[in-house]
Design a protein around this motif. Structure first.
Motif, short mmCIF file in Angstrom:
data_model
loop_
_atom_site.label_atom_id
_atom_site.label_comp_id
_atom_site.label_asym_id
_atom_site.label_seq_id
_atom_site.Cartn_x
_atom_site.Cartn_y
_atom_site.Cartn_z
N THR C 390 0.84 -1.24 -0.04
CA THR C 390 -0.03 -0.02 -0.04
C THR C 390 0.90 1.09 -0.06
N LEU C 394 0.69 4.00 -2.95
CA LEU C 394 0.52 5.39 -2.62
C LEU C 394 1.68 6.51 -3.39
N LEU C 399 0.77 10.57 -3.75
CA LEU C 399 0.32 11.32 -2.78
C LEU C 399 1.36 12.06 -2.02
#
Lengths: 139, 133, 504
Positions: C390, C394, C399
Motif C-alpha cells: 500500500t 500510494l 500522494l
C-alpha cells in the motif's frame, strides 16, 4: 585403432599449439594477438584434445571444478594485479606509476604488469571456451 | 554526378555495412525461427564492427607496429579495432547464451519456431485453466 | 588504511561487486557464505556510496575524477563521480541491499535448488557492479560494455527459473536488448568517427564546434542512440519484451530489473544526451520535443495496458512502462525544475517499484495466486506485506508525504515552466490512471472478505520470514522517508540538473 594417425599427430601437435597459445598471451603488448586471441588458442587446443580422444577423456583431464576455479581466479588475478597500483598509492591498474620496471621496448618485460594481467585473462578465456564446449556437448 | 559516384565508391565499406545492417535487422524482425533471429543479430553486429573498423582505417596506412622497417609510415588507428575485439567478445557471449536458451526451449517444446511455441504455450495455458475448473 | 582507500572509492564501488561475483562460483555449495558475502558487499557498497555522496555534497560542484591506470583524460578511461553519479550510486546500492536481503529468504525455492541460486547471486552482483559503473563512467565505449554486462546478467536473471516460459521471455529479451545495444554501439561509432574522442567531455567539446559540418552524422548518431536506449529502457512502442521478462523472473530479480536495470539505461541515455550532445544540440535537433511526445504516449498507453492486466506482476511490469514515460518526458523538459524532478522521480521509482515487486513476490510465494482477482482479503492475512504494498502504491500514485509526490511535483513545475499544455496534462492524468490500476488491488485486499478457508488449495497465508520482512520494512521506510525529508537527495538532484543543463 581407426584413429591411429589422428591421435599420434594430435599427441605431437597439441602441446605445441598450447604453448604457442601461452606465447601469444604473454606477448600481447609486443606482437599481434594478445590475451583474448591467445586464450582462444589454448582453449581450442584443449577442445581439440577432447574431440580427438573423446569427451569423457577430456572431461577427466578438465573436470568442472578445475574449470570453475581457473575461470574465477583467472579473473581475480586481473583484479589483484590492478590492486598493485592501489597498494602503492597510485590509481587502479597503474603500471609504470606503480614503480614496475619497464625494460627495453620490444621485449617481454617492456609491458610491466600487462603480460601478467594478460595471463589471468588468457586463462579465463581458455577455460570459458572449454566450459562452453563441454556445456554444448553434454546438453 | 561523377564526383558523387566517386565518393560513393570510395566509401564502399559504409554501404556494405548499411546493407549488412538492413539484412540483419530484417532477419531479426521477420523470421520466427529462433536460430535465424540469432544469425540476424550476428549479421547486424558485424555491420557495426565494419563501420567502426572502416572508420579507423587510413588508405595506404600500415599496421601500427613500431619497428625500424616502417618508421615514418602512416599508421591506421588501432583503437577501433581494439574496441571491436571487445565487441566481438560480447557478441560471442550473447550468441553462446542465446544458443543455451534455444536448447532449453527445444527441450521444452520440441520446436524452435517462435510462433509454434506461442501456439503450444496457449494450448498448455488452456489445459491448465480447464484443469483447475 | 582508510587514507589509501578513500581516493579510490569510485573504482572500488564498481570492482568490489564484480570481483566477488567472479569468485562466487568456487564456493557455490556453501550457501550461507555466499549470502553473507552478497550482503556484506551490499552494505559496504552502500556505505561507500554514502561517503562518496557526502564528499560530492561537501565539494559543491567539482566532481571526483579518477583516471584508471593513471592515464589522463583524452587517452585513458576516466571515472567521474559528480552529483549525478553520486545520486545514482546511492539509488543502486540503496535498493540492491534490501533486495538481496529479500532474496536470502526463499530464493532457492523460487529458482529451484542451491546451485541455481548461487548462479543467481553471481549474476546479481555482476548487475550491481555494472550499474554502479554506469553511474560513474565517463567514457563512451565503457558505457557500451557496461550496457552489455547489464543486459546479459538481466537475461540470466530472467531465465533463472527452471521453466520454459522463463527461457522464452529471456530469449525475447536477449534478442531485443542485443538489437538495442547494437544500435547504441553504432551511435558510439558515429560519435567517435566525427569527434575522435571517447571521453564524454572531450567528445562534447568537439561535437559542439563541428556538428554543423556533418549534421547528418549527428542525426544518425542521435537516432541510433535514442532508439537503442529506447529499446533497452522499454519506451512505449519498444516495450514489447518488458512485461514477459519482468513478470516471469523470480521476484527479487523482477524488483531489480524494474527498479534498477531500466534506470541504468535511462541514466546512460541522459549522459549521452546532456553530457555528449548537450542541451543546445538537443533543441537544434528537436530531441526534446520527441522525448516529451514519447514520454506522454508511454504514460498514457502504459497505464491503460496495465489497467487491463489481471496478473499482479504483469500489471506492475506494465506500470513500469508508464513510469519510464515520466522519466523520458522529464528528460525532454530541458529546464532545471523538470530535470531535478526527473532525477528524483527516477530514484523514488526505483525504490517504490522494488517494494511493489517484492511485496507481490511475497504474496505469490505465500498463496500461489498470481491474479489480482484472487487476492481478496489478503490484507488481513499478510498485514505487513500488504502494508508495504500500500505504501508503495500510494507513493507511485504520488500522494503527499510519499516519495513519488516530490518527484511528480517538480516534474509538474517543470512542465508548467515550458508553457506547453501537453506535459502538464499528461503528468496529472498519469497519476489518476495510476490510481485506477493500483487502488483496486488494495481495495480487494483489505475490504473484501477472504474466500472460505476450508477450501483445499487456499492454505492460510502468512507474512514471510524475518529477512524478507526486514527488506520490505526498509524499502517502505525509504519511500516514506524520501517523501517527508526529501532534502539532501533533492538537493543532489537539483545540483545535478543544474550541472547537466550547464547552469550555475
Amino acid at each position: 585403432m581407426k584413429d591411429f594417425i589422428l591421435k599420434r599427430m594430435a599427441a605431437i601437435i597439441l602441446p605445441f599449439i598450447c604453448v604457442y597459445g601461452f606465447y601469444v598471451i604473454l606477448h600481447g603488448h609486443v606482437s599481434p594477438g594478445g590475451s583474448f586471441a591467445g586464450g582462444i588458442i589454448v582453449g581450442l587446443s584443449l577442445i581439440a584434445y577432447s574431440t580427438i580422444y573423446g569427451i569423457a577423456k577430456g572431461r577427466a583431464k578438465l573436470p568442472e571444478k578445475v574449470l570453475v576455479w581457473t575461470e574465477s581466479y583467472g579473473t581475480l588475478w586481473y583484479g589483484l594485479m590492478g590492486m598493485v597500483g592501489i597498494v602503492k598509492g597510485v590509481p587502479f591498474l597503474a603500471n609504470k606509476l606503480a614503480g614496475v620496471n619497464l625494460g627495453n621496448p620490444g621485449t617481454l618485460s617492456s609491458g610491466g604488469l600487462i603480460s601478467l594481467i594478460g595471463f589471468g585473462v588468457g586463462i579465463r578465456v581458455a577455460s570459458t571456451m572449454v566450459t562452453l564446449f563441454f556445456t554444448m556437448m553434454e546438453e | 554526378m561523377k564526383e558523387l559516384f566517386g565518393k560513393l565508391i570510395m566509401n564502399y565499406p559504409y554501404f556494405a555495412a548499411a546493407i549488412l545492417f538492413m539484412i540483419g535487422a530484417l532477419t531479426v524482425l521477420t523470421r520466427s525461427d529462433l536460430l535465424k533471429k540469432l544469425i540476424g543479430i550476428n549479421i547486424m553486429e558485424s555491420a557495426i564492427f565494419l563501420i567502426f573498423v572502416a572508420g579507423g582505417n587510413i588508405r595506404g596506412g600500415v599496421a601500427p607496429l613500431l619497428s625500424k622497417a616502417n618508421s615514418g609510415a602512416v599508421y591506421v588507428n588501432p583503437l577501433p579495432s581494439a574496441l571491436m575485439l571487445t565487441g566481438i567478445v560480447v557478441s560471442v557471449s550473447v550468441t553462446a547464451f542465446a544458443l543455451a536458451l534455444i536448447v532449453r526451449l527445444h527441450r521444452a517444446y520440441g520446436t524452435i519456431d517462435l510462433q509454434r511455441i506461442a501456439e503450444l504455450r496457449s494450448e498448455v495455458a488452456m489445459d491448465d485453466s480447464n484443469h483447475h475448473t | 588504511m582508510t587514507a589509501t582507500i578513500i581516493p579510490d572509492l569510485p573504482v572500488f564501488v564498481v570492482i568490489a561487486p564484480l570481483f566477488v561475483a567472479f569468485v562466487l562460483p568456487t564456493f557455490a555449495r556453501r550457501m550461507r557464505l555466499v549470502e553473507a558475502l552478497v550482503i556484506l558487499v551490499g552494505i559496504l557498497g552502500f556505505l561507500g556510496a554514502l561517503y562518496l555522496a557526502s564528499l560530492v555534497f561537501a565539494q559543491k560542484g567539482s566532481p571526483l575524477i579518477y583516471s584508471l591506470g593513471g592515464w589522463q583524460a583524452p587517452w585513458g578511461i576516466e571515472l567521474k563521480a559528480g552529483n549525478l553519479g553520486a545520486l545514482f550510486l546511492l539509488v543502486v546500492t540503496g535498493v540492491s541491499l534490501p533486495v538481496s536481503l529479500f532474496a536470502k529468504g526463499n530464493l532457492a525455492q523460487e529458482v529451484g535448488g542451491k546451485e541455481r541460486s548461487a548462479r543467481f547471486y553471481v549474476l546479481y552482483l555482476l548487475l550491481g557492479g555494472a550499474l554502479a559503473g554506469m553511474a560513474v563512467t565517463n567514457d563512451l565505449f565503457n558505457v557500451f560494455v557496461l550496457v552489455e554486462v547489464v543486459t546479459l546478467s538481466c537475461c540470466g536473471l530472467v531465465s533463472a527459473r527452471n521453466h520454459p516460459r522463463a527461457a522464452e521471455a529471456a530469449f525475447k529479451y536477449l534478442i531485443m536488448a542485443t538489437l538495442g545495444s547494437t544500435l547504441v554501439m553504432g551511435g558510439i561509432g558515429f560519435i567517435y568517427m566525427i569527434t575522435g574522442h571517447l571521453n564524454m567531455e572531450f567528445a562534447a567539446r568537439e561535437l559542439a564546434s563541428i556538428w554543423q559540418h556533418s549534421p547528418h552524422v549527428v542525426w544518425m548518431a542521435l537516432s541510433f542512440i535514442l532508439v537503442g536506449f529506447g529499446v533497452k529502457a522499454a519506451v512505449f512502442p519498444l516495450h514489447v519484451w518488458l512485461p514477459d521478462a519482468h513478470s516471469t523472473a523470480p521476484s527479487p530479480a523482477s524488483a531489480i530489473l524494474s527498479g534498477l536495470a531500466v534506470k541504468g539505461y535511462l541514466i546512460c541515455l541522459l549522459k549521452f544526451l546532456y553530457n555528449v550532445f548537450g542541451s543546445a544540440l538537443m533543441q537544434e535537433f528537436a530531441v526534446d520535443r520527441i522525448l516529451v511526445l514519447a514520454g506522454a504516449v508511454a504514460i498514457i498507453a502504459g497505464s491503460i495496458l496495465a489497467l487491463s492486466q489481471d496478473e499482479l506482476k504483469r500489471r506492475l511490469a506494465y506500470s513500469t512502462v508508464a513510469q519510464v514515460g515520466y522519466i523520458v518526458l522529464g528528460l525532454g523538459l530541458l529546464n532545471r525544475q523538470g530535470l531535478a524532478g526527473t532525477l528524483f522521480y527516477l530514484a523514488s521509482h526505483a525504490v517504490i517499484k522494488s517494494t511493489l515487486f517484492l511485496a507481490a513476490g511475497a504474496i505469490i510465494a505465500a498463496t500461489g495466486k498470481k491474479k489480482v482477482s484472487e487476492l481478496s482479503g489478503i490484507g488481513r492475512k499478510m498485514p505487513l506485506t500488504m502494508a508495504a504494498f500500500t505504501i508503495g502504491s500510494l507513493g507511485l500514485i504520488g500522494l503527499p508525504l510519499f516519495s513519488g509526490f516530490v518527484g511528480k511535483w517538480y516534474l509538474l513545475l517543470g512542465s508548467i515552466e515550458t508553457g506547453k499544455p501537453l506535459p502538464t496534462v499528461v503528468v496529472i492524468a498519469g497519476s489518476i490512471l495510476c490510481a485506477t490500476y493500483l487502488l483496486p488491488v488494495i481495495r480487494r485486499a483489505y475490504f473484501e472478505p477472504a474466500p472460505d478457508t476450508t477450501n483445499a488449495d487456499w492454505q492460510d497465508p502468512q507474512d514471510p520470514g524475518f529477512s524478507q520482512k526486514l527488506a520490505l520494512i526498509l524499502l517502505a521506510a525509504i519511500v516514506v522517508l524520501l517523501g517527508v525529508v526529501p532534502g539532501p537527495l533533492l538537493e543532489l538532484a537539483k545540483r545535478a540538473a543544474a550541472e547537466l543543463l550547464l547552469l550555475q
